[in-house]
Motif scaffolding. Structure first.
Motif, PDB file in Angstrom:
ATOM      1  N   VAL A   1       0.825  -1.211   0.000  1.00 39.07           N
ATOM      2  CA  VAL A   1       0.000   0.000   0.000  1.00 39.07           C
ATOM      3  C   VAL A   1       0.858   1.258   0.000  1.00 39.07           C
ATOM      4  N   LEU A   2       1.882   1.307   0.855  1.00 39.47           N
ATOM      5  CA  LEU A   2       2.644   2.546   1.035  1.00 39.47           C
ATOM      6  C   LEU A   2       4.119   2.237   1.258  1.00 39.47           C
ATOM      7  N   ASP A   3       4.944   2.875   0.439  1.00 39.80           N
ATOM      8  CA  ASP A   3       6.398   2.735   0.552  1.00 39.80           C
ATOM      9  C   ASP A   3       6.978   4.123   0.809  1.00 39.80           C
ATOM     10  N   LEU A   4       7.640   4.295   1.971  1.00 37.87           N
ATOM     11  CA  LEU A   4       8.216   5.587   2.336  1.00 37.87           C
ATOM     12  C   LEU A   4       9.739   5.562   2.280  1.00 37.87           C
ATOM     13  N   SER A   5      10.290   4.677   1.485  1.00 37.34           N
ATOM     14  CA  SER A   5      11.742   4.534   1.435  1.00 37.34           C
ATOM     15  C   SER A   5      12.437   5.791   0.907  1.00 37.34           C
ATOM     16  N   LYS A   6      11.727   6.628   0.136  1.00 35.56           N
ATOM     17  CA  LYS A   6      12.302   7.876  -0.375  1.00 35.56           C
ATOM     18  C   LYS A   6      11.994   9.068   0.518  1.00 35.56           C
ATOM     19  N   GLY A   7      11.384   8.806   1.676  1.00 38.21           N
ATOM     20  CA  GLY A   7      11.028   9.884   2.593  1.00 38.21           C
ATOM     21  C   GLY A   7       9.557  10.223   2.510  1.00 38.21           C
ATOM     22  N   VAL A   8       9.070  10.893   3.554  1.00 39.59           N
ATOM     23  CA  VAL A   8       7.651  11.224   3.630  1.00 39.59           C
ATOM     24  C   VAL A   8       7.234  12.176   2.511  1.00 39.59           C
ATOM     25  N   GLN A   9       8.208  12.913   1.951  1.00 44.34           N
ATOM     26  CA  GLN A   9       7.902  13.856   0.871  1.00 44.34           C
ATOM     27  C   GLN A   9       7.562  13.145  -0.433  1.00 44.34           C
ATOM     28  N   TRP A  10       7.994  11.877  -0.551  1.00 40.44           N
ATOM     29  CA  TRP A  10       7.828  11.154  -1.813  1.00 40.44           C
ATOM     30  C   TRP A  10       7.218   9.774  -1.562  1.00 40.44           C
ATOM     31  N   PRO A  11       5.999   9.716  -1.048  1.00 47.08           N
ATOM     32  CA  PRO A  11       5.377   8.410  -0.798  1.00 47.08           C
ATOM     33  C   PRO A  11       5.052   7.693  -2.111  1.00 47.08           C
ATOM     34  N   ALA A  12       5.219   6.392  -2.110  1.00 48.86           N
ATOM     35  CA  ALA A  12       4.840   5.577  -3.269  1.00 48.86           C
ATOM     36  C   ALA A  12       3.632   4.739  -2.856  1.00 48.86           C
ATOM     37  N   TRP A  13       2.489   5.019  -3.463  1.00 49.94           N
ATOM     38  CA  TRP A  13       1.234   4.366  -3.085  1.00 49.94           C
ATOM     39  C   TRP A  13       0.924   3.199  -4.027  1.00 49.94           C
ATOM     40  N   PHE A  14       0.377   2.142  -3.458  1.00 46.55           N
ATOM     41  CA  PHE A  14      -0.196   1.012  -4.206  1.00 46.55           C
ATOM     42  C   PHE A  14       0.823   0.413  -5.182  1.00 46.55           C
ATOM     43  N   GLN A  15       1.992   0.129  -4.660  1.00 44.92           N
ATOM     44  CA  GLN A  15       3.081  -0.383  -5.487  1.00 44.92           C
ATOM     45  C   GLN A  15       2.741  -1.752  -6.082  1.00 44.92           C
ATOM     46  N   GLY A  16       3.069  -1.897  -7.354  1.00 43.92           N
ATOM     47  CA  GLY A  16       2.783  -3.132  -8.073  1.00 43.92           C
ATOM     48  C   GLY A  16       1.417  -3.155  -8.709  1.00 43.92           C
ATOM     49  N   GLY A  17       0.562  -2.214  -8.335  1.00 44.43           N
ATOM     50  CA  GLY A  17      -0.790  -2.169  -8.881  1.00 44.43           C
ATOM     51  C   GLY A  17      -0.827  -1.595 -10.292  1.00 44.43           C
ATOM     52  N   ARG A  18      -1.803  -2.020 -11.064  1.00 43.80           N
ATOM     53  CA  ARG A  18      -2.037  -1.480 -12.407  1.00 43.80           C
ATOM     54  C   ARG A  18      -3.509  -1.097 -12.506  1.00 43.80           C
ATOM     55  N   LEU A  19      -3.777   0.108 -12.993  1.00 42.62           N
ATOM     56  CA  LEU A  19      -5.148   0.582 -13.149  1.00 42.62           C
ATOM     57  C   LEU A  19      -5.172   1.679 -14.197  1.00 42.62           C
ATOM     58  N   ASN A  20      -6.351   2.162 -14.498  1.00 42.53           N
ATOM     59  CA  ASN A  20      -6.506   3.301 -15.394  1.00 42.53           C
ATOM     60  C   ASN A  20      -7.752   4.047 -14.958  1.00 42.53           C
ATOM     61  N   VAL A  21      -7.620   5.350 -14.754  1.00 42.79           N
ATOM     62  CA  VAL A  21      -8.729   6.125 -14.209  1.00 42.79           C
ATOM     63  C   VAL A  21      -9.954   6.087 -15.123  1.00 42.79           C
ATOM     64  N   THR A  22      -9.755   6.031 -16.432  1.00 45.05           N
ATOM     65  CA  THR A  22     -10.905   6.004 -17.343  1.00 45.05           C
ATOM     66  C   THR A  22     -11.660   4.689 -17.227  1.00 45.05           C
TER      67      THR A  22
END
Length: 646
Positions: free
Chosen positions: A63-84
Motif C-alpha cells: 500500500v505505502l512505501d516511504l523509502s524515499k522519505g515522507v515527501q515522496w510516498p509511493a502508493w499502491f506499489q505493483g498495482g495497475r489501473l486506469n482512471v478512465t
C-alpha cells in the motif's frame, strides 16, 4: 453554548455512507474513527479503496512505501489501473449502470445534452482512437484550453485511456499564460474550441490558442471543437477539427498504468512567480476526489453533483472524478451562474434535480442582495448538501445560504485543501454538528494540526495548518522541479507539510481558516486574518463584499487598508467611510480600525471567485503584481493602482 446550527438526526447520520462504513470498521464515533484513520495511514487508505470498490487491472502488493522519505510516498506499489476504466468503462456493460446518466451539460444558451455511462464510454473510445491516429502516445502531454463543454470531459478521459497526460488550462487565460503551460509541460498537442458563451457574448478562444502555440513552439497539432460555429483562422498544416478526431472502431481496453504514472499536470494560477506544475497520478487525485465526494459529502450512486467551476481549476477535475467514480452524474455548465437572471444557478438545481451543489462565498454575497423571488420561486428540494470552497466565509452570507436556500435543513460542506491536495484537508463531515463558517473535522486520513511559530501544536490561537503524514492524492512533486516542491511545502519543519493557511481550533473542536498565512496582517503586534475584518464590513447593508490587506505603517508596523464593493445605488463618501471604520472599531477594537477604506467597483478575483489579496496589495503599493492571466477582471487591478496614482 454550542456554536452548531445544523445537527444530523440519528436517522440521517446512520444513513450516510460514512457512518455505514465506520460501523463496518467497528466505530460509531467520528473522532475515534479519525484517530484510527491516521494511526496507520497505509492501512487506512487500503481500507478506503476497498470500500470505494476501485477496480484494478492488477492488484497492488504494497500500500505505502516511504523509502524515499515522507515527501515522496509511493502508493499502491505493483498495482495497475486506469482512471478512465475505473470511472467509466467498467460500467459500459453493467445492467444497472450502463443507461444511467453520467454527464448532463447545459450551455448558457439553454442547450442541454445528456450522456449515459455507456454512451460516454463509447464516445471516449472514439476520441481515444482518433488521438492515437493523430500521434498521441502513452506519456505524451496535451494541454486542454477549453470551456466547460462535454468535449472537455471526453478529451480528459480519452487521454487517460491511452496513457497520455493532460494539462487543463483556465478557459479565461490569455495566450501568454497558455503558452507557459504548453512550454512547461512539453506538450505535443493543444485541444481548444472556437469559442464559448458567457453573459450572452461569444468569447473567442481559437485566436488566443494560435498566439499561445506561436509563443510556446513545439506543438504538433491544435485540435479545435466547433462550439459556436464562428469563423476562425485556420492552418491546414497543424489545425485539426474535433469531428475528424472521433474515429469509429472496436472498443479497446484502457492502458494498464502503474499506480504512480501521471495522468494530469495541473498548474497553479501563477499570480506570483511562475506557475507550479503539480503532478497527479492515476491512483492519486481520482481516488482522493472520489473519496471526499462519496464518503465526506455523502455523494451516492445516481446522485447529481454540480460544482460551479472551470476545468482549469482543481474543482473541475474534482467534479469529473468525484461524480464518475461514485457512479453519480455530473452537471457541467458553460456560462455565468447569474445570467441572464440571478436565478440561473437555482434553476439549474431545479431542472437537473441537483443533490450536491458547489458554490463560492463570493457568488453568494452577490446573489443574497437580489430580491427574494429569484430563489423563492425555485424548487430546491432535491438538495442534500451544499459544498463551498475557494475562500473563507463571512457569517452573513453563510447564514443566508443556510437559512434561505437550504431552509436550515441542508448541511453546508465547507471544504478546504487545494490543487496539491487533490481535495480537502478540512471539511464538514455529515456525522457531526456544523457551525457557521467553520469546519467540524479534519477529513479521514488527513493528519492535520495547527502549529505555532515554534512548531508546537496549539489550540485557541491562530497558527499554521500542517500535515504530519502523507495521504493518497498528495502532489507527486512539481513537474521537472523536485527541489522547488520540497522547498515549497517541506522546508520549515522536518517531515511536515506546511500548507500556507492560518487556522484556529476552538474549544469545541471547530476549525476556522482566517486566511493565507502570507495574507495575514500584524497590526500593533496583533495577528489579524483579513477575513475577520471583511466579515465585519459586509455586515453593513451597503456592502456587497470587501477585501483587507496590510500596508507598512510608521506607528503600528502594519496597518489595514480595506477595499469595499457597494450595493448598487449606495452613496460613496466620507460619511459611509466613517460608519464602516466605526463598525470595525466596535467589533474588533479601536487599535485595529483600518487606516483607510476605499470604494471600488470590483475586487480582482479568479473565475472560481477567489479574491486575490496579494494582487490588491501589490497594485495599491505600486509593486509588481505578477502574472494576472488567472484573473477574470484585470481592470479591477488598474482601478486599485489608480487610487494612489501608481
Amino acid at each position: 453554548m454550542t456554536k452548531a446550527v445544523w445537527r444530523p438526526t440519528a436517522a440521517e447520520m446512520e444513513n450516510t455512507r460514512l457512518y455505514r462504513w465506520m460501523k463496518q470498521l467497528g466505530f460509531t464515533d467520528y473522532d475515534a474513527f479519525f484517530e484510527h484513520s491516521i494511526k496507520d495511514v497505509g492501512a487506512f487508505w487500503d481500507e478506503a479503496v476497498q470500500a470505494m470498490d476501485v477496480e484494478w487491472f492488477q492488484p497492488y502488493d504494497d500500500v505505502l512505501d516511504l523509502s524515499k522519505g515522507v515527501q515522496w510516498p509511493a502508493w499502491f506499489q505493483g498495482g495497475r489501473l486506469n482512471v478512465t476504466h475505473a470511472a467509466v468503462d467498467r460500467w459500459r456493460e453493467d445492467r444497472t449502470m450502463k443507461d444511467a446518466a453520467a454527464v448532463i451539460w447545459e450551455g448558457e444558451d439553454g442547450d442541454v445534452r445528456t450522456y449515459s455511462y455507456k454512451a460516454l464510454s463509447d464516445w471516449v473510445n472514439r476520441v481515444a482512437l482518433g488521438l492515437r491516429e493523430q500521434g498521441i502516445e502513452r506519456g505524451d502531454r496535451v494541454v486542454l484550453y477549453m470551456p466547460m463543454i462535454p468535449e472537455t470531459v471526453a478529451a480528459m478521459l480519452a487521454l487517460s485511456k491511452i496513457g497520455a497526460v493532460f494539462t487543463p488550462a483556465f478557459s479565461g487565460y490569455g495566450a501568454e499564460a497558455v503558452a507557459k503551460r504548453i512550454e512547461a509541460a512539453g506538450a505535443k498537442m493543444l485541444i481548444t474550441a472556437d469559442g464559448f458563451y458567457r453573459r450572452g457574448k461569444e468569447i473567442p478562444m481559437k485566436e488566443e490558442a494560435d498566439k499561445a502555440a506561436k509563443l510556446a513552439g513545439g506543438l504538433e497539432k491544435v485540435v479545435v471543437v466547433a462550439r459556436t460555429g464562428r469563423e476562425i483562422p485556420w492552418d491546414d498544416t497543424c489545425d485539426v477539427r474535433w469531428s475528424a478526431v472521433e474515429k469509429d472502431g472496436a472498443f479497446f481496453q484502457a492502458e494498464a498504468m502503474k499506480s504512480d504514472d501521471p495522468f494530469m499536470l495541473i498548474y497553479t494560477s501563477g499570480t506570483t512567480g511562475r506557475p507550479k506544475g503539480i503532478v497527479h497520478t492515476h491512483s492519486g487525485f481520482p481516488i482522493k476526489a472520489a473519496f471526499d465526494a462519496g464518503f465526506c459529502m455523502d455523494l451516492r450512486a445516481n446522485d447529481t453533483l454540480f460544482w460551479i467551476t472551470d476545468m482549469g481549476w482543481m474543482m473541475g477535475p474534482f467534479l469529473v472524478y468525484g461524480a464518475l467514480l461514485n457512479q453519480a452524474k455530473m452537471v457541467v455548465y458553460e456560462g455565468s451562474p447569474d445570467y441572464p437572471n440571478p436565478d440561473r444557478v437555482w434553476r439549474l438545481v431545479e431542472q437537473h434535480r441537483v443533490t450536491h451543489l458547489g458554490i463560492s462565498p463570493t457568488l453568494i454575497r452577490a446573489l443574497m442582495k437580489k430580491e427574494s423571488h429569484w430563489y423563492e420561486n425555485c424548487d430546491l428540494s432535491s438538495l442534500r448538501g451544499i459544498g463551498s470552497t475557494g475562500e473563507p466565509w463571512n457569517p452573513g452570507p453563510w447564514h443566508w445560504l443556510f437559512e434561505k436556500i437550504g431552509q436550515a435543513r441542508v448541511p453546508i460542506f465547507n471544504y478546504s485543501g487545494g490543487t496539491e491536495i487533490s481535495g480537502g484537508i478540512l471539511g464538514n463531515v455529515p456525522v457531526k454538528p456544523i457551525a457557521p463558517v467553520g469546519f467540524n473535522a479534519a477529513l479521514p486520513g488527513m493528519d492535520a494540526d495547527v502549529y505555532n511559530a515554534d512548531g508546537e501544536p496549539v489550540r485557541g490561537e491562530v497558527g499554521e495548518l500542517v500535515l504530519r503524514q502523507p495521504w493518497v492524492g498528495m502532489a507527486n512533486g512539481f513537474w521537472g522541479e523536485p527541489e522547488r516542491y520540497e522547498n515549497t511545502y517541506w522546508s520549515r519543519w522536518e517531515n511536515t507539510w506546511v500548507h500556507g493557511d492560518w487556522v484556529e481550533i476552538d474549544e469545541e473542536g471547530f476549525w476556522y481558516i482566517t486566511g493565507r498565512s502570507d495574507d495575514t496582517l500584524k497590526v500593533a503586534g496583533k495577528r489579524l486574518g483579513p477575513a475577520e475584518m471583511e466579515s465585519v464590513l459586509v455586515k453593513h447593508d451597503a456592502v456587497v463584499e470587501a477585501a483587507t490587506v496590510g500596508v507598512p505603517d510608521d506607528v503600528k508596523g502594519e496597518a489595514a487598508v480595506c477595499f469595499v464593493v457597494l450595493v448598487g445605488g449606495s452613496e460613496r463618501g466620507e460619511r459611509l467611510e466613517q460608519e464602516l471604520t466605526a463598525l470595525v472599531a466596535e467589533n474588533l477594537g479601536k487599535a485595529l480600525k483600518p487606516k483607510a477604506i476605499h470604494f471600488v467597483g470590483d475586487l480582482p478575483k479568479t473565475r472560481n471567485a477567489k479574491v486575490m489579496r496579494r494582487v490588491i496589495r501589490a497594485a495599491y503599493l505600486g509593486e509588481e503584481t505578477g502574472d494576472l492571466s488567472a484573473l477574470e477582471n484585470p481592470d479591477a487591478v488598474e482601478a486599485i493602482r489608480a487610487i494612489n496614482g501608481r
